[in-house]
Design a protein around this motif. Sequence first.
Motif, short mmCIF file in Angstrom:
data_model
loop_
_atom_site.label_atom_id
_atom_site.label_comp_id
_atom_site.label_asym_id
_atom_site.label_seq_id
_atom_site.Cartn_x
_atom_site.Cartn_y
_atom_site.Cartn_z
N HIS A 6 0.84 -1.21 0.00
CA HIS A 6 0.00 0.00 0.00
C HIS A 6 0.87 1.25 0.00
O HIS A 6 0.59 2.22 -0.72
N ASP A 42 -6.70 0.47 6.83
CA ASP A 42 -6.50 -0.82 7.51
C ASP A 42 -6.30 -0.64 9.00
O ASP A 42 -6.69 -1.52 9.79
N LYS A 46 -9.26 -3.07 10.27
CA LYS A 46 -8.81 -4.42 10.65
C LYS A 46 -8.94 -4.67 12.16
O LYS A 46 -9.52 -5.68 12.55
N ARG A 59 -12.80 -4.75 5.59
CA ARG A 59 -12.86 -3.63 4.64
C ARG A 59 -14.27 -3.09 4.65
O ARG A 59 -15.09 -3.49 3.81
N HIS A 63 -12.97 1.88 4.54
CA HIS A 63 -12.73 1.51 3.15
C HIS A 63 -13.88 1.93 2.23
O HIS A 63 -13.77 1.78 1.01
N HIS A 98 -4.82 3.60 -1.34
CA HIS A 98 -5.08 2.39 -0.55
C HIS A 98 -6.34 1.69 -1.07
O HIS A 98 -6.35 0.47 -1.27
N ASP A 102 -6.69 -2.06 -2.77
CA ASP A 102 -7.59 -3.14 -2.34
C ASP A 102 -8.56 -3.55 -3.45
O ASP A 102 -9.05 -4.68 -3.46
ZN LIG Z 1 -7.32 -2.13 3.11
#
Ligand SMILES: [Zn+2]
Length: 183
Positions: A6, A42, A46, A59, A63, A98, A102
């Motif tokens: 990323h 993230d 996450k 995500r 995201h 980013h 993804d």
């Molecule tokens: Zn991500």
Amino acid sequence: MWPWAHAALGYLCYTLYLRGRGRGQPSGWPVVALGVGTQLPDLVDKPLAWYLHVLPYGRTLAHSLLVAAPLVALVWWLAARRNQRATGTAFAVGYLAHLLGDALYGLVTFQWADLGFLLWPLVDPPESEVEGVIAHLSDILESPFVLFGFALTAAMLLLWNHHGRPGLAELGTAVRRRVVPSG
Ligand SMILES: [Zn+2]
């Protein structure tokens, strides 16, 4: 994508952006902001999904374009008010890169369902997910996409070194200020 990939994609996108606008090469604090932008989605989703189970998937919130677009616009506006427009722009490029990173696998394999996270919560996340950093490490040598991430990172490190390692001195200053607070 892994964090280093990323960061690499963000740096390459930012370099191309600056080239396209005729603004020279990456430098100083904007590169630090770029780095933060490339990791933030993230760092939010996450832990909230995998460890605290507040979100249904890794995500989702940070995201989703429905959150990312106003968040990036707000950060850019705050930075512009402080005459740090370049820093705000670098953060925006990093954050959006980013999301691009993804989405990349879904885009190149035409698996459009993989792009659903960009519209969460309007689009439901997948029912199951490999959760946790350790579990994800197991696919590190099995996926060609991970190897692509390593290649991207190597290219970025060469480019960053060629640019004089922008952001490194600023990051060192920020860390020292935290470790040894002045006054
Ligand atoms: Zn991500």
